[in-house]
Design an enzyme around this catalytic site. Sequence first.
Site, PDB file in Angstrom:
ATOM      1  N   LYS A   2       0.835  -1.064   0.011  1.00 61.90           N
ATOM      2  CA  LYS A   2      -0.013   0.007   0.042  1.00 61.90           C
ATOM      3  C   LYS A   2       0.780   1.191   0.096  1.00 61.90           C
ATOM      4  CE  LYS A   2      -4.080   1.881   2.552  1.00 61.90           C
ATOM      5  NZ  LYS A   2      -4.678   1.479   3.768  1.00 61.90           N
TER       6      LYS A   2
ATOM      7  N   SER B 107      -9.743   1.485   2.738  1.00 64.76           N
ATOM      8  CA  SER B 107      -8.783   2.194   1.867  1.00 64.76           C
ATOM      9  C   SER B 107      -7.666   1.265   1.128  1.00 64.76           C
ATOM     10  CB  SER B 107      -8.197   3.251   2.555  1.00 64.76           C
ATOM     11  OG  SER B 107      -7.497   2.702   3.452  1.00 64.76           O
TER      12      SER B 107
ATOM     13  N   SER C  82      -9.909  -0.579   6.754  1.00 59.23           N
ATOM     14  CA  SER C  82      -9.109  -0.390   5.714  1.00 59.23           C
ATOM     15  C   SER C  82      -8.355  -1.886   4.984  1.00 59.23           C
ATOM     16  CB  SER C  82      -8.359   0.852   5.609  1.00 59.23           C
ATOM     17  OG  SER C  82      -9.016   1.866   5.651  1.00 59.23           O
TER      18      SER C  82
END
Lengths: 456, 479
Positions: free
Chosen positions: B70, B145, B169
């Site tokens: 990420k 996310s 997330s």
Amino acid sequence: MTVGAPPNSATCPVCLGFPGTLPVLNREAVALAMRLALAVGATVHEDSRFARKNYFYPDLPKGYQISQYDRPFATGGGIEIDTPSGPKKIRLVRIHIEEDAGRLLHENPFDDVPPSLSLVDWNRAGVPLVEIVSEPDLRAPEEAAAYLTELRRLLRYTGASDADMEKGNLRCDANVSVRPTEDAPYGTRAEIKNLNSIRFVAKALEYEVGRQADLLSRGERIVQETRLWDVARGRTVLMRSKEEAHDYRYFPEPDLGALVVDRAWIEETARSLPELPRARRSRLISQYGISPGDAETLVSARELADYFEEVARSAPARAAAAWVTGEVLRWMRERKVSPEDALSFPVSPERLTGLLAILEAGKISASSAKEVFAVMLDSSGDAAAIVEERGLGRISDASALDVVVSDVVRENPSQVALYRSGKTQTFAWFVGQVMKRTGGRADPLSVREALTRALA
Amino acid sequence: MATADEVRSRRRSAEDTLADALTRVEAVDGRVGAFLEVTPDLAFQEARAADARVAAGEDLPLAGVPFAIKDNMWIAGREATCASRILRGFHPPADATAVSRLRRAGAVFVGRANMDEFAMGSSTENSSAQLTRNPHDLERIPGGSSGGSAAAVASGMVPAALGSDTGGSIRQPAACCGVVGFKPTYGRVSRYGLVAFASSLDQIGPLTRSVADAARVYRVVAGPDPLDSTTAGEDPADPESAAGRGVRGMRVGFLVEAEAEGLDDEVARNLGEARRLFESAGARVTPVSVPRAPEAIAIYYVVASAEASSNLARYDSVRYGPRPSCRDLASLYVESRTLGFGPEVKRRILLGTFALAAGYYEAYYGRAMRARAVLSHDFASAFEQVDVIVCPSIPTPAFKIGEKTEDPLTMYLSDIFTVPASLAGLPAITVPSGFSKAGLPLGLQILGPRFGEEPVFAAAGAFEREIALPDETPRGVRT
């Protein structure tokens, strides 16, 4: 430490607040804060917390400062100062640990940077510091100066900081208000910043007290504001008013856990504290019978008092005090050795003791002793050897002294006549002449005896 | 982990494994948009390094495993932008601790995965750079996310990814994309090198295609770190064995509050199926109550936004990020932040600033923190009765792109089942639990007590074996 390093040469991603970095509490900072807190009699809390103080400023890398808010490291305690009406204790509110910010350079020193630009030096950012908040107990600029002087001395005694204000290692924001009478409630206060010497603190307070008193006497109101000390103009100027004051939006710092210090650590620190200056001053007076003035001078630095006590172990205390506060300090100033470095002064306590032994034994005169001391500064020889080598020993041979005395009498007939006519106060002049010709090496008592005989 | 085991046993090189992963990225990421950047040169260096270490006899638990990371974590040599304009060009000085532990274990970093800007969002639509699409239905969001990480794993580009989870997330996008996503206990995995959103909630964790793989990655990245004072506990013992242990006799509590009115029919049916599967696996299934769980969303948006407003104050363009030309200090702040942040980030900064403001602190932040403590206490009591707590991972299957962008409150409710574990700092995993009628993945969430990762893996592994979903390529990324 980072003081004096070239700008931005002593920083790191954590201190720069790079995204992704996290703070870690410095154990040594806690240890030093604890020494100070215990030295001023504050209560060290076994559980204290960090909080974020949020505001925007270009020298603040994270947009917040890690500080302590509702649960500070230590509370209470006080600092005793001397005032014309006697000793007075200035109570402390709290001592908390926080991180420093960077430093803005508005007058940048670089040829290749336009003068309109301000630069930031991050060396100081993230360096731990303590903030010490006092109660409103100070009543005069002189008291504020005495308080800061004592605080500085305590910081140095405990080893918490070198407390050098010029380097910014001790900084002061002074809050001041005036009121019509001693028993009236406190007036509205102003906070003064940019005070980088104790002298400026006193001057700024004096100016500010005058400014506020003037306003009040003209029937105007004091508004709460932050002011800056303008060194060049010798006055305080408005920095920001209360309306512009920040809302710091304090909240608990999630990146650091509770600061937990155990009782044992606190007790061990308390045991390891040195004797503090005011206690030491009292002891020096009672133990060595020296004057309060000399004692105060000696305790101005822990190492200077250590130096004195080392000398006084085997030399008469008053002579030791006189020499340390006199010649030793004079030469330290001359050689730019700070009293904190007394123990590495070229004339060690041991060598001074040797010199004082010869002096006390009457082998040299006081003025010769000073000469010997000056030589000792730049040589490793002991006092006795220097006396021998330079022929500075006392003239104790009566016949040699008699020759000098009779020379002086013979060469100054008019003075002799004056003396013999009853102006006996000229005797001192004769003594002076003899001392001059013997280079100060004659024993003053023997000189007086010989002169009395010769002038009779 | 199959990929690692092949490389460890030298049946296949890390270099070949990476080449295959890159081929797959080439083939499908144009449709999915999981990666913000693919870094083949660096990745091949890493793959060759892993091969050399294997050849030298090192036993590497993640030998040659291609990872998506990420974009809010530091990988040496790559940017880390949080999918935000304001961090464009930011090169971190090192690996994040978690990334460095992966590297030590032989992992290879394929590239940076897309995300909602600063991890704020539940659909990855808040990325300033690009959309990421759900591999099961390209018209739908992958969740967020960590949407890029979830989509990359689900579409078979990489076997594993790291995500970060603040309020769900990792778990919510993993569930939306039909993969396993695990958020460890707060404090298990170092946050050093993870760009902060909400410091008291953020936690790094794996997204994988199996529970055992998640356990392996978790074992590698977890453990105390002197650079992160909030890390706690010990190195995890043996989560992989735990994943194979089974649930016979285990007390599995189904969260009563999750089954309250309004639960989506398909999700409710799916949950009922899960209950039967646990029972047939030998677990003692009971209802369990966490009375404050329904308050979690309200608490979360105050606490997380407050911390975010402070964490994001550093983006002032003084030290990094694009510097707008401007007249004075105030306009520097205003212009850099106006241009640099997207609307959701601005919304949260405003919310959080308000919640901390003098005069409102007690009513919002103070109250939320007290409610959070009560919620944690509720969970502690519940875990006296059960070993794990089960509830859905997502309230509905993945929604359509654009469906909720105009309605932030509805969007916030996507995290309704994941936020409670975040607030209480609990370990929680999502495991694929089947599909909706429209063929969209659903997920089952399993929560454990603090530092109780092992029972979580035990229950998750057992559920995965019971449900035995076929290993099929999602229909949006079939070649």
